[in-house]
Scaffold this active site. Sequence first.
Site, PDB file in Angstrom:
ATOM      1  N   LYS A   1       0.828  -1.296   0.045  1.00 23.52           N
ATOM      2  CA  LYS A   1       0.054  -0.107  -0.031  1.00 23.52           C
ATOM      3  C   LYS A   1       0.912   1.413   0.080  1.00 23.52           C
ATOM      4  O   LYS A   1       0.672   2.110  -0.713  1.00 23.52           O
ATOM      5  CB  LYS A   1      -0.877   0.155   1.287  1.00 23.52           C
ATOM      6  CG  LYS A   1      -1.584   1.430   1.494  1.00 23.52           C
ATOM      7  CD  LYS A   1      -2.451   1.308   2.701  1.00 23.52           C
ATOM      8  CE  LYS A   1      -1.584   1.583   4.044  1.00 23.52           C
ATOM      9  NZ  LYS A   1      -1.324   2.939   4.502  1.00 23.52           N
ATOM     10  N   ASN A   2       1.848   1.361   0.741  1.00 23.76           N
ATOM     11  CA  ASN A   2       2.610   2.517   1.180  1.00 23.76           C
ATOM     12  C   ASN A   2       3.747   2.725   0.011  1.00 23.76           C
ATOM     13  O   ASN A   2       4.156   3.833  -0.128  1.00 23.76           O
ATOM     14  CB  ASN A   2       3.185   2.478   2.342  1.00 23.76           C
ATOM     15  CG  ASN A   2       2.344   2.805   3.576  1.00 23.76           C
ATOM     16  OD1 ASN A   2       1.256   2.941   3.353  1.00 23.76           O
ATOM     17  ND2 ASN A   2       2.687   2.460   4.838  1.00 23.76           N
TER      18      ASN A   2
ATOM     19  N   CYS B   1      -5.529  12.861  13.489  1.00 25.16           N
ATOM     20  CA  CYS B   1      -5.977  11.589  13.022  1.00 25.16           C
ATOM     21  C   CYS B   1      -5.926  10.492  14.365  1.00 25.16           C
ATOM     22  O   CYS B   1      -5.164  10.975  15.300  1.00 25.16           O
ATOM     23  CB  CYS B   1      -5.492  11.007  11.875  1.00 25.16           C
ATOM     24  SG  CYS B   1      -3.999  10.468  12.283  1.00 25.16           S
TER      25      CYS B   1
ATOM     26  N   ARG C   1       0.226  14.319  13.241  1.00 28.58           N
ATOM     27  CA  ARG C   1       0.358  14.053  11.837  1.00 28.58           C
ATOM     28  C   ARG C   1       0.533  15.440  11.054  1.00 28.58           C
ATOM     29  O   ARG C   1       0.040  15.792   9.852  1.00 28.58           O
ATOM     30  CB  ARG C   1      -0.385  13.212  11.037  1.00 28.58           C
ATOM     31  CG  ARG C   1      -0.289  11.732  11.591  1.00 28.58           C
ATOM     32  CD  ARG C   1      -0.894  10.730  10.825  1.00 28.58           C
ATOM     33  NE  ARG C   1      -0.247  10.161   9.667  1.00 28.58           N
ATOM     34  CZ  ARG C   1      -0.533   9.358   9.014  1.00 28.58           C
ATOM     35  NH1 ARG C   1      -1.718   8.623   9.217  1.00 28.58           N
ATOM     36  NH2 ARG C   1       0.368   8.585   8.057  1.00 28.58           N
TER      37      ARG C   1
ATOM     38  N   ASP D   1       4.515   0.505  12.086  1.00 25.51           N
ATOM     39  CA  ASP D   1       3.233  -0.154  11.263  1.00 25.51           C
ATOM     40  C   ASP D   1       3.085  -1.704  11.638  1.00 25.51           C
ATOM     41  O   ASP D   1       2.107  -2.494  11.319  1.00 25.51           O
ATOM     42  CB  ASP D   1       3.162  -0.057   9.818  1.00 25.51           C
ATOM     43  CG  ASP D   1       3.069   1.298   9.498  1.00 25.51           C
ATOM     44  OD1 ASP D   1       2.566   2.315  10.179  1.00 25.51           O
ATOM     45  OD2 ASP D   1       3.479   1.718   8.347  1.00 25.51           O
TER      46      ASP D   1
ATOM     47  N   ARG E   1      -8.913  -0.517   4.356  1.00 25.28           N
ATOM     48  CA  ARG E   1      -8.028   0.610   3.753  1.00 25.28           C
ATOM     49  C   ARG E   1      -6.629  -0.040   3.523  1.00 25.28           C
ATOM     50  O   ARG E   1      -6.000   0.368   2.445  1.00 25.28           O
ATOM     51  CB  ARG E   1      -7.564   1.707   4.781  1.00 25.28           C
ATOM     52  CG  ARG E   1      -8.707   2.430   4.913  1.00 25.28           C
ATOM     53  CD  ARG E   1      -8.675   3.646   5.960  1.00 25.28           C
ATOM     54  NE  ARG E   1      -7.617   4.670   5.381  1.00 25.28           N
ATOM     55  CZ  ARG E   1      -7.047   5.709   5.768  1.00 25.28           C
ATOM     56  NH1 ARG E   1      -7.536   5.982   6.895  1.00 25.28           N
ATOM     57  NH2 ARG E   1      -6.056   6.209   5.375  1.00 25.28           N
TER      58      ARG E   1
HETATM   59  N1  EPU Z   1       6.188  14.598  10.681  1.00 26.64           N
HETATM   60  C1  EPU Z   1       6.120  15.768  11.038  1.00 26.64           C
HETATM   61  N2  EPU Z   1       6.316  17.051  10.214  1.00 26.64           N
HETATM   62  C2  EPU Z   1       6.003  16.438   8.655  1.00 26.64           C
HETATM   63  C3  EPU Z   1       5.851  15.162   8.751  1.00 26.64           C
HETATM   64  C4  EPU Z   1       6.141  14.149   9.475  1.00 26.64           C
HETATM   65  O1  EPU Z   1       6.348  16.309  12.058  1.00 26.64           O
HETATM   66  O2  EPU Z   1       5.969  17.335   7.863  1.00 26.64           O
HETATM   67  C5  EPU Z   1       6.252  13.536  11.937  1.00 26.64           C
HETATM   68  C6  EPU Z   1       5.207  12.703  12.131  1.00 26.64           C
HETATM   69  O3  EPU Z   1       4.248  13.314  12.796  1.00 26.64           O
HETATM   70  C7  EPU Z   1       5.492  11.493  12.708  1.00 26.64           C
HETATM   71  C8  EPU Z   1       7.020  11.370  12.150  1.00 26.64           C
HETATM   72  O4  EPU Z   1       7.347  12.790  11.424  1.00 26.64           O
HETATM   73  O5  EPU Z   1       5.797  11.657  13.971  1.00 26.64           O
HETATM   74  C9  EPU Z   1       7.106  10.443  11.041  1.00 26.64           C
HETATM   75  O6  EPU Z   1       5.981  10.391  10.066  1.00 26.64           O
HETATM   76  P1  EPU Z   1       6.306  10.245   8.551  1.00 26.64           P
HETATM   77  O7  EPU Z   1       6.089  11.462   7.831  1.00 26.64           O
HETATM   78  O8  EPU Z   1       7.304   9.182   8.047  1.00 26.64           O
HETATM   79  O9  EPU Z   1       4.997   9.374   8.177  1.00 26.64           O
HETATM   80  P2  EPU Z   1       3.842   9.498   6.852  1.00 26.64           P
HETATM   81  O10 EPU Z   1       4.999   9.583   5.824  1.00 26.64           O
HETATM   82  O11 EPU Z   1       2.790  10.255   6.907  1.00 26.64           O
HETATM   83  C10 EPU Z   1       4.265   6.861   6.610  1.00 26.64           C
HETATM   84  C11 EPU Z   1       3.285   5.854   6.319  1.00 26.64           C
HETATM   85  C12 EPU Z   1       2.778   5.430   7.720  1.00 26.64           C
HETATM   86  C13 EPU Z   1       3.947   4.975   8.579  1.00 26.64           C
HETATM   87  C14 EPU Z   1       4.767   6.214   8.688  1.00 26.64           C
HETATM   88  C15 EPU Z   1       6.036   5.822   9.435  1.00 26.64           C
HETATM   89  C16 EPU Z   1       2.438   6.040   3.864  1.00 26.64           C
HETATM   90  C17 EPU Z   1       1.404   6.471   3.071  1.00 26.64           C
HETATM   91  N3  EPU Z   1       2.238   6.156   5.476  1.00 26.64           N
HETATM   92  O12 EPU Z   1       3.503   8.131   6.957  1.00 26.64           O
HETATM   93  O13 EPU Z   1       1.923   4.153   7.565  1.00 26.64           O
HETATM   94  O14 EPU Z   1       3.500   4.797   9.870  1.00 26.64           O
HETATM   95  O15 EPU Z   1       5.327   6.441   7.347  1.00 26.64           O
HETATM   96  O16 EPU Z   1       6.660   4.558   8.960  1.00 26.64           O
HETATM   97  O17 EPU Z   1       3.666   5.791   3.563  1.00 26.64           O
HETATM   98  C18 EPU Z   1       0.162   2.804   7.699  1.00 26.64           C
HETATM   99  O18 EPU Z   1       0.366   2.020   6.863  1.00 26.64           O
HETATM  100  O19 EPU Z   1      -0.769   2.221   8.776  1.00 26.64           O
HETATM  101  C19 EPU Z   1       0.880   3.941   8.247  1.00 26.64           C
HETATM  102  C20 EPU Z   1       0.200   4.963   9.247  1.00 26.64           C
END
Ligand code: EPU
Length: 424
Positions: free
Chosen positions: A23-24, A122, A127, A312, A404
């Site tokens: 998915k990711n 969320c 996030r 995850d 999802r």
């Molecule tokens: N963060 C910030 N600012 C930003 C972006 C992130 O503070 O602009 C923080 C977040 O709040 C969090 C940390 O950085 O504390 C890491 O977040 P990240 O951006 O890596 O998460 P994401 O890209 O939104 C993806 C996966 C998530 C997975 C995380 C961590 C996708 C679509 N989603 O999310 O997947 O938990 O990386 O590995 O790739 C899931 O599949 O169940 C899922 C939640």
Amino acid sequence: MTEKIRIRGKQIVNGVVPISGAKNAALPLLAAVLLSSEKILLRNVPPLEDVRTMLSLLDDMGVRFHIRADSSYASTIELQADAVNDFRASYDIVKRMRASILVLGPLLARFGECSVSLPGGCAIGVRPVDLHLKGVEALGATVSLKDGYIHARSPRGLRGTEYRFPISTVTGTENMIMAAALADGKTILENAAQEPEVVDLANCLNKMGACISGHGSGTIEIDGVANLHGVDYAVGPDRIEAGTYAIAAGITNGCVDLMGGNFRELLPCFVEKMTEAGLVFTDIGGGLRVESSGKISPIDIETAPYPGYPTDLQAQSMALLCIAAGISNIHENIWENRFMHVAELARMGANIKVASTHARIYGVEQLQGAPVYATDLRASFSLVLAALAAEGVTVLDRVYHLDRGYCKIEKKFAGCGVKIERFR
Ligand code: EPU
């Protein structure tokens, strides 16, 4: 009325699980379609609700696509973004799926404008997307916030830059790679996310004519090119789905063959920790066999960016540790509110104490079935796992969370001799 599933406990998961495309990885690859006007063929796309949401977002923007189901578990999608006429991701879509922010980089890079609704809070945390915005600003875009929307503009194009992420972000890195792919000059990203899904995106973009190196390490270099062309690309396997079914074998005293990827390499820390907990991993042709050793030992886990222990898989791992022979600890380092499953596991007889982002799990001999609620995708599956090991029947409400991100769970479990019923 929302759909529910009924699970009878004390079932043993024994069989072969074909692992779907990730998915990711699929979500950023679909967003990347916006970077080219040529035809793109994505294979091994998992038929999931989040994928359908991303497709409806692309559809709103004017991307044409055709889906062909290759099996129950995989589709091939042909897409073409040669008539994009809308550069907006509406609140309606972003509130359903935060990964909608992935259109920011490609839209800015190719069309010089983009409006994306700000994601609110969320289930698993605040996030924020501040690092995505700071990143595209470093590439020369101007960003403003109005009426709950992020408006980003780059009328004179994006310029290569050096940007260091203060914390590792997966979709933030993906957005920057996509934006920098068409920027003028070289971009160097420091403290970039190293997740296999980031590597999948960079590999696909390179096949489209981009010039990206260093992906898979913390430093990624992108030499901007003028155009990207069409591609035929297969989405890599879902390591989180694989890890989830590995735990299903462990928690039920069973054995699964996870097919379709090198999961030992994709889940290094998980395999190490789960071995310590008593699971036995054996390489087999085309996959990995995971067998229960008959006992579950307590372990300590700290979630971390790749190659660390994946957040995850935290909820599913907790389900297993609920019946370990002793006390385990889980420290959640990525999300500040990812213990929503604890209260539901407690309803099934688990003994877990939470303080902030730390959970201490006192293993119990037996879990009991109960009516429980799914709160987010991974939390839902942790309850399914607990239900399989429990005594009695569990009814899980709000199954849409599962759909999802997990492909056809009834069918995959049926292939392992396990019955799960869905009803309204
Ligand atoms: N963060 C910030 N600012 C930003 C972006 C992130 O503070 O602009 C923080 C977040 O709040 C969090 C940390 O950085 O504390 C890491 O977040 P990240 O951006 O890596 O998460 P994401 O890209 O939104 C993806 C996966 C998530 C997975 C995380 C961590 C996708 C679509 N989603 O999310 O997947 O938990 O990386 O590995 O790739 C899931 O599949 O169940 C899922 C939640």
